[in-house]
Scaffold this motif. Structure first.
Motif, PDB file in Angstrom:
ATOM      1  N   UNK A  87      54.600 -16.559  29.189  1.00 58.39           N
ATOM      2  CA  UNK A  87      54.953 -15.778  28.010  1.00 58.39           C
ATOM      3  C   UNK A  87      56.377 -15.256  28.078  1.00 58.39           C
ATOM      4  N   UNK A  88      56.778 -14.806  29.264  1.00 66.44           N
ATOM      5  CA  UNK A  88      58.153 -14.326  29.435  1.00 66.44           C
ATOM      6  C   UNK A  88      59.151 -15.440  29.142  1.00 66.44           C
ATOM      7  N   UNK A  89      58.852 -16.636  29.592  1.00 66.56           N
ATOM      8  CA  UNK A  89      59.757 -17.775  29.335  1.00 66.56           C
ATOM      9  C   UNK A  89      59.776 -18.140  27.857  1.00 66.56           C
ATOM     10  N   UNK A  90      58.594 -18.223  27.255  1.00 67.27           N
ATOM     11  CA  UNK A  90      58.523 -18.644  25.855  1.00 67.27           C
ATOM     12  C   UNK A  90      59.122 -17.608  24.916  1.00 67.27           C
ATOM     13  N   UNK A  91      59.053 -16.350  25.279  1.00 68.44           N
ATOM     14  CA  UNK A  91      59.609 -15.300  24.415  1.00 68.44           C
ATOM     15  C   UNK A  91      61.133 -15.343  24.349  1.00 68.44           C
ATOM     16  N   UNK A  92      61.768 -16.134  25.184  1.00 66.45           N
ATOM     17  CA  UNK A  92      63.219 -16.295  25.087  1.00 66.45           C
ATOM     18  C   UNK A  92      63.586 -17.328  24.020  1.00 66.45           C
ATOM     19  N   UNK A  93      62.595 -18.050  23.515  1.00 65.38           N
ATOM     20  CA  UNK A  93      62.822 -19.041  22.460  1.00 65.38           C
ATOM     21  C   UNK A  93      62.643 -18.380  21.097  1.00 65.38           C
ATOM     22  N   UNK A  94      63.235 -18.986  20.097  1.00 72.08           N
ATOM     23  CA  UNK A  94      63.034 -18.486  18.729  1.00 72.08           C
ATOM     24  C   UNK A  94      61.646 -18.894  18.243  1.00 72.08           C
ATOM     25  N   UNK A  95      61.148 -18.167  17.244  1.00 79.11           N
ATOM     26  CA  UNK A  95      59.845 -18.508  16.654  1.00 79.11           C
ATOM     27  C   UNK A  95      59.894 -19.921  16.064  1.00 79.11           C
TER      28      UNK A  95
END
Length: 157
Positions: A134-142
């Motif tokens: 989740x920490x990694x994916x939250x650095x990406x845009x929606x």
């Protein structure tokens, strides 16, 4: 026609990446991702119980998710052999993580049910994993996440 050095460098005639090179890169990155997933399963299994194997963790998660509540369904879900699943189910039962109960619809069949202990331990293991990813994916845009999900869906179809 582009120069041989351009081809060797993985560029096509208009300077873009060759399709074969792009496919090879995706395959390479999937290999790296799958290796990380295997490490995650190993860590999650150890979090649930030090003696639990990664396949045992996958079996337990399938039972918890309701995706497979019989040994046969687990074999189908995980695409593995019956003897491996039988060993894992036996171990999960011995560890107090799974109960085998009579199927109310077919008294000859057995259903597998995760115990409260299993639910608790898997929740702990999942929280650690989901926090990392989740920490990694939250650095990406929606928009990037939505596009990535669409691409994964298309690949799996």
């Amino acid at each position: 026609m582009s120069a041989p050095t351009d081809r060797a460098a993985g560029r096509d005639d208009d300077g873009g990446v060759h399709l074969d090179d792009a496919v090879a890169r995706v395959e390479h990155e999937f290999g790296r991702l799958f290796a990380r997933i295997r490490v995650g399963w190993r860590e999650a299994a150890a979090t649930v119980h030090p003696d639990l194997q990664p396949l045992g963790y996958q079996v337990l998660v399938a039972i918890l998710g309701g995706e497979a509540t019989t040994a046969g369904a687990i074999v189908e879900r995980l695409h593995t052999d019956k003897s491996a699943v039988s060993r894992q189910v036996r171990q999960l039962t011995e560890l107090g993580l799974v109960d085998s109960i009579r199927d109310p619809d077919d008294r000859r069949a057995r259903r597998l049910v995760a115990t409260a202990l299993a639910k608790e331990r898997v929740a702990i293991a999942r929280a650690a994993y989901e926090s990392r990813i989740g920490d990694r994916l939250r650095t990406w845009s929606a928009a990037d996440l939505d596009h990535f999900a669409d691409l994964l869906n298309a690949l799996g179809s």
